[in-house]
Scaffold this motif. Structure first.
Motif, PDB file in Angstrom:
ATOM      1  N   ASN A  87      20.501  35.327  26.009  1.00  0.00           N
ATOM      2  CA  ASN A  87      21.597  36.008  26.202  1.00  0.00           C
ATOM      3  C   ASN A  87      22.117  35.364  27.688  1.00  0.00           C
ATOM      4  O   ASN A  87      23.303  36.249  28.842  1.00  0.00           O
ATOM      5  CB  ASN A  87      22.220  37.095  25.458  1.00  0.00           C
ATOM      6  N   ARG A  90      26.079  35.015  29.125  1.00  0.00           N
ATOM      7  CA  ARG A  90      27.339  36.277  28.738  1.00  0.00           C
ATOM      8  C   ARG A  90      26.356  37.058  29.509  1.00  0.00           C
ATOM      9  O   ARG A  90      27.080  38.546  29.809  1.00  0.00           O
ATOM     10  CB  ARG A  90      26.403  36.281  27.458  1.00  0.00           C
ATOM     11  N   PRO A  94      31.762  40.566  32.898  1.00  0.00           N
ATOM     12  CA  PRO A  94      32.458  41.828  32.353  1.00  0.00           C
ATOM     13  C   PRO A  94      33.595  41.340  31.305  1.00  0.00           C
ATOM     14  O   PRO A  94      33.756  41.437  30.361  1.00  0.00           O
ATOM     15  CB  PRO A  94      32.962  42.541  33.288  1.00  0.00           C
ATOM     16  N   GLY A  95      34.412  39.722  32.182  1.00  0.00           N
ATOM     17  CA  GLY A  95      35.646  39.778  31.051  1.00  0.00           C
ATOM     18  C   GLY A  95      35.293  38.933  30.308  1.00  0.00           C
ATOM     19  O   GLY A  95      36.028  38.058  29.932  1.00  0.00           O
ATOM     20  N   GLY A  96      34.097  38.454  29.752  1.00  0.00           N
ATOM     21  CA  GLY A  96      33.491  37.222  28.789  1.00  0.00           C
ATOM     22  C   GLY A  96      33.455  37.432  27.373  1.00  0.00           C
ATOM     23  O   GLY A  96      34.298  38.770  26.735  1.00  0.00           O
ATOM     24  N   VAL A  97      33.927  36.678  26.284  1.00  0.00           N
ATOM     25  CA  VAL A  97      33.732  36.674  25.239  1.00  0.00           C
ATOM     26  C   VAL A  97      33.081  38.247  24.341  1.00  0.00           C
ATOM     27  O   VAL A  97      33.345  39.660  24.258  1.00  0.00           O
ATOM     28  CB  VAL A  97      33.889  35.971  24.870  1.00  0.00           C
ATOM     29  N   LEU A  98      31.653  38.016  25.413  1.00  0.00           N
ATOM     30  CA  LEU A  98      30.127  39.025  24.161  1.00  0.00           C
ATOM     31  C   LEU A  98      29.690  38.827  25.382  1.00  0.00           C
ATOM     32  O   LEU A  98      28.439  38.691  25.759  1.00  0.00           O
ATOM     33  CB  LEU A  98      29.477  38.328  22.917  1.00  0.00           C
ATOM     34  N   PRO A  99      29.857  40.370  26.653  1.00  0.00           N
ATOM     35  CA  PRO A  99      29.012  40.118  27.792  1.00  0.00           C
ATOM     36  C   PRO A  99      28.560  41.743  27.340  1.00  0.00           C
ATOM     37  O   PRO A  99      27.863  42.236  26.862  1.00  0.00           O
ATOM     38  CB  PRO A  99      30.657  40.928  28.393  1.00  0.00           C
ATOM     39  N   VAL A 100      26.580  40.986  27.778  1.00  0.00           N
ATOM     40  CA  VAL A 100      25.904  42.050  27.723  1.00  0.00           C
ATOM     41  C   VAL A 100      25.403  42.569  28.957  1.00  0.00           C
ATOM     42  O   VAL A 100      25.443  41.330  29.920  1.00  0.00           O
ATOM     43  CB  VAL A 100      24.405  41.216  27.241  1.00  0.00           C
ATOM     44  N   SER A 101      24.527  43.417  28.938  1.00  0.00           N
ATOM     45  CA  SER A 101      24.322  43.476  30.703  1.00  0.00           C
ATOM     46  C   SER A 101      22.654  43.489  30.853  1.00  0.00           C
ATOM     47  O   SER A 101      22.450  44.558  31.606  1.00  0.00           O
ATOM     48  CB  SER A 101      24.585  44.938  30.479  1.00  0.00           C
ATOM     49  N   GLU A 102      21.655  43.299  29.965  1.00  0.00           N
ATOM     50  CA  GLU A 102      20.120  42.712  30.112  1.00  0.00           C
ATOM     51  C   GLU A 102      20.195  42.005  29.751  1.00  0.00           C
ATOM     52  O   GLU A 102      20.427  41.457  28.532  1.00  0.00           O
ATOM     53  CB  GLU A 102      19.783  43.742  29.279  1.00  0.00           C
ATOM     54  N   LYS A 104      18.300  39.320  27.887  1.00  0.00           N
ATOM     55  CA  LYS A 104      17.247  39.291  26.392  1.00  0.00           C
ATOM     56  C   LYS A 104      16.885  37.776  26.132  1.00  0.00           C
ATOM     57  O   LYS A 104      17.884  37.043  26.067  1.00  0.00           O
ATOM     58  CB  LYS A 104      17.825  39.370  25.359  1.00  0.00           C
TER      59      LYS A 104
ATOM     60  N   ALA E 132      22.597  45.217  24.752  1.00  0.00           N
ATOM     61  CA  ALA E 132      22.714  44.084  24.328  1.00  0.00           C
ATOM     62  C   ALA E 132      20.961  43.756  23.521  1.00  0.00           C
ATOM     63  O   ALA E 132      20.332  43.127  22.939  1.00  0.00           O
ATOM     64  CB  ALA E 132      21.661  43.213  26.045  1.00  0.00           C
ATOM     65  N   GLN E 166      32.361  48.211  24.316  1.00  0.00           N
ATOM     66  CA  GLN E 166      31.846  47.271  25.003  1.00  0.00           C
ATOM     67  C   GLN E 166      33.122  45.501  24.793  1.00  0.00           C
ATOM     68  O   GLN E 166      33.470  44.922  25.458  1.00  0.00           O
ATOM     69  CB  GLN E 166      30.442  46.198  24.947  1.00  0.00           C
TER      70      GLN E 166
END
Lengths: 281, 281, 281, 281, 281
Positions: A87, A90, A94-102, A104, E132, E166
């Motif tokens: 990912n 992504r 934060p403005g993306g379609v499927l944001p993630v913060s880790e 993987k 995530a 999210q």
């Protein structure tokens, strides 16, 4: 030994046996990123790409199954399967379609399945720089794939990538060289790797690797000539070809982009010759 | 029982049957460390090393496959495969090429694959002193390898190493002796282990082990004679040979370094005789 | 059913068929503890031990392989393999050789391998009192071994041990009785267990267990007569024999210690008779 | 299909084919709790229980093996194996023999082993209310067992239990109904479940389940008549029988308790009739 | 290749071969939610549903086994098995029957078992937006199922769902399109997916997917005409049919609801025509 010959047979489907080089196109973005036009319109784009006569195309297993006709028949490009989902595109968007913060990554496509749908190779990431834990997970997943591939004679192309804050700036070239070596010690049959930025360091990478090196294109250049210059420099440094994605699939004319790369890789043309010829089209 | 005989056959390829001793060279650094010259120039160096007639060479699976010709033919050194990847040389080296802040280790090469490419043994680490959790992980990985090796008749050489703050100074020798014993109880067929620093404690280690002990060289000595003196002392203490890495592969003359070690291990020469003979070359 | 008969055949190699009792010696300390003299000098000690005619000896897989001759031939003791590595003797011993600060245990020896080297049984720990998590891990490892042993007809001897702050003092006897029962419900064919401290509570344990109970010796007694008195009391409580370690392997005369225990277990002698006879030697 | 027929054959060994009902006794407490008298004296108690002609007895694998004669021969009760170990009765009991502070559960007995020792069914817990994580672990373990049981034709009896602070009071009945449904969707062939407290809600549970429901007894009643009244109410609500533990194994007269339950379940007697008859004994 | 043909045979049992469309009913709520009337009364409701001639019905494995007669015989609906258990409907519902505070999902039904009970497809969730970590777990579980399904020729229908904080509001449509693509790259043979809210964005989703898309209904509409309008819009956007749950199983007249959806999907009727015809009933 049969394992070795299976790999040899398949590597010779991907790399042109006459010059040992390959022009490949990466079309696996739909698995990792937002659905940009080059993703949602993939079949149409691949039709054009194939007219340019690439040696191989990298896709996910799902695409390989849905578009298996593209790879069927004499003269068709070799099929390369992306082995792992991740990912990164992504991440922290934060403005993306499927944001993630880790960050993987999962090794989801089994090598035997890739073989069954006719693949000539699989490609798998090796990320360094994000964390020791994440790198070790990459090493483990790559090792498991490499082991499975040995048993079934399927070449494995490892793709070292540098991410995160731990490595940056001028250290990136050295980090890529080190990662290339580690990937080769792990058992990579070839590498897909970013350009280091200059001929001298990329030559060091090619020498250190000791297996065929395919340069990738990364983000799309505004001017196609810049993409071709990267290819020319990589070839000068000893690269055995390319795996270009967005610079082909987002090009105004994907067929011509593949033909132009082919003229560099297989035809021995210079960028200047190609640009001049292009004007006359 | 066939499992035992497979191990016996292979141990006798590695240890010279006439004196039960072995001169081995470790060339697996490219998997764990920055790409130093002895890594990127490995084929050329190994060509020289092999002229020195070593009994075995330790490499990663990737190198074993790419350089399998080096191990093919009568009189060629036995192939030893490194079973596990780790990042210790990159740990807490903020200025390094691929710095990491956590110690990681993965058992990536399967023993059966090692057998298939012609290995006479595998080598796997056993790290003590970093944390109880990390040691237990080592024990588990080594046990799994030892089990697989039993079934296929491949000797397993365990390499006990002391790392971290928990053990230091004069306790290191005792810690190595204890770790050697634990490795042997786990089922090691031989040990690769650092020198304890003196003949008396290394003799205790050899006695406690009860299986053949090969001493490793560690960081490169400035003076090759110091490396030879370490070998001579280890032999006096009962070592059955050496697995030297950087002291051979980074030597000014790798062939001669192997020959000199061989004169000590197999030839019964003294360091003084060897140094004197060296002057006349 | 063949699974049952395999277990029966092997239990009758370990327990003397004429009286259903067994004198065993534990010699697996080298896997878990510092290399004390009884560890580093093990072969010499076991030679003496075997002269005392024990019914079984408990060792690690590595020792079983290296010293397999000790177990080969008519009248030789039955081989018992220790299934799991752990670090309890090294826990919270900051002055020790290999100190650790977390309790770890790994089930490393596979039962089928034990069978292949001729084992008549395996022994595995069941620790209670350290933490719920750790006990559950023990239960899981023991269950997996018990399942494998069922399929191959190898008896499994579970060794319940109470550790840690949660259980202490007079509650220990009750805790051992409860742990014994849980081990038996899990499928233990026999137990190796510490003495509860008195005949009444150990009798309760033997009754609650319902499978043969072998008492262990624990730390070495200063006076061998105390060790023998423990055996005599355990037998009075219904124990079917002993698995003594340090009280035998660290004894001044290991052979005589085994003979004396045998005189109690198989010979029906009293401690007083044995001590009197000993004076005349 | 053979898998279905295996299950049908075995369900008809457990449930009386003439009325589709079953009187079972749970004797698996020794695996989870302190060694109370009904645990340590189990064989004697089961001898009495069997005289009362129960349809099935639930025990651990260890007990099934040690007391296999109890289940051998015409007219003997069907054997039900407890599939999982857990520590709930020891949880938060600081004064207990083996206190623990975390709820743990392991699925330790493999279904195929249960089949091999002649089981007609296995029983496995499904705990809700302790934590989402713990419930999910239960679901996973139950699913794995259910899958194995499908392949070998062994009926799986799921035992939903509500624990912890999240569900209490009047919500318990609704929670049991919901858990019963989830267990059935997972593939339970029958349920062992606590009484909800009243006929109306237990009837809803039986209707929602759609598979045979066996009511359990829980803690021992002071007055056996109360236990019988619970059975009578459950039968009125549609239960297909009982799996009573402590109310049988801790009864003054276990044989009579089983007979009395049998008179309710199979004989159609009322509690009043049974109590009146009992006075005449 | 036989794997492909197995999938083709089964897809043609689910999708009507004459128009390539399918009307399916989801009846798997009992596995995840409180026991609402449409759950506890499922057999009666499914009897009515089947009179409406749906093409397929989605149930858990447990229901498939208990109600296998519903799927047996010519003209009966195809059986679709729900592959995974999850607790989303119970999440953060403190007043609910079985409240949980953490989102959990387990892939519990094995694809081979689904095949054995006659399934024509399995359905599995792909949740994005919760975390995530959770998404990566979904990807891994879905990949393992997709691999197993490839080998046995069973179609896999992935169900992308957006949950959590999210992603919300107008971004949901784009998120569904992206998730649809990722699911297809993973190897989905068809999708079950929520309506995006308007024809234009759902058309983009259908185009991006490239495999048959079945729209789901979600929470029950107060007015059945609204449910039908959703179907009509989805069909206009290119959907190949429906998998409606509560809007069918909680309908006043489940049979008529299925017939009305069928009139839209297969019959080419408009919502107005159907509503008008309905008045005459």
């Amino acid at each position: 030994m049969s394992v070795i010959s299976g790999k040899t047979v398949r590597l010779n489907r991907l790399f042109n046996p006459s010059d040992g080089k390959a022009v490949c196109v990466a079309a696996d973005h739909g698995w990792m990123s937002d659905p940009t036009p080059n993703v949602t319109n993939l079949r149409h784009i691949l039709d054009e790409v194939i007219e340019g006569k690439p040696d191989g195309i990298l896709v996910s297993y799902g695409t390989a199954r849905r578009m298996s006709d593209l790879f069927t028949g004499k003269g068709r490009p070799a099929l390369i399967i992306r082995a792992d989902w991740m990912n990164m595109p992504r991440l922290d968007q934060p403005g993306g379609v499927l944001p993630v913060s880790e960050f993987k990554k999962k090794a989801t496509s089994c090598a035997t399945d890739a073989l069954h749908v006719g693949a000539s190779a699989i490609t798998i990431y090796y990320f360094v720089g994000y964390s020791a834990e994440f790198e070790a997970l990459n090493i483990e997943q790559d090792a498991v794939f490499a082991q499975e591939c040995r048993r079934i004679g399927l070449p494995v192309i490892i793709e070292p990538m540098v991410v995160g804050k731990q490595i940056s700036g001028e250290k990136t070239a050295d980090a890529l060289i080190a990662a290339a070596r580690i990937a080769v010690e792990l058992g990579a049959d070839a590498l897909k790797i970013p350009y280091t930025g200059d001929v001298i360091s990329f030559h060091k990478l090619v020498e250190a690797a000791g297996v065929p090196v395919l340069v990738l294109g990364g983000a799309k250049f505004d001017d196609p000539a810049d993409a071709l210059r990267l290819v020319a420099d990589a070839l000068k440094a000893g690269a055995r070809g390319t795996v270009f994605g967005r610079n082909v699939t987002m090009a105004a004319d994907p067929r011509r982009m593949v033909e132009d790369i082919g003229a560099l890789v297989h035809g021995g043309k210079s960028v200047a010759e190609i640009m001049a010829a292009g004007k006359g089209r």
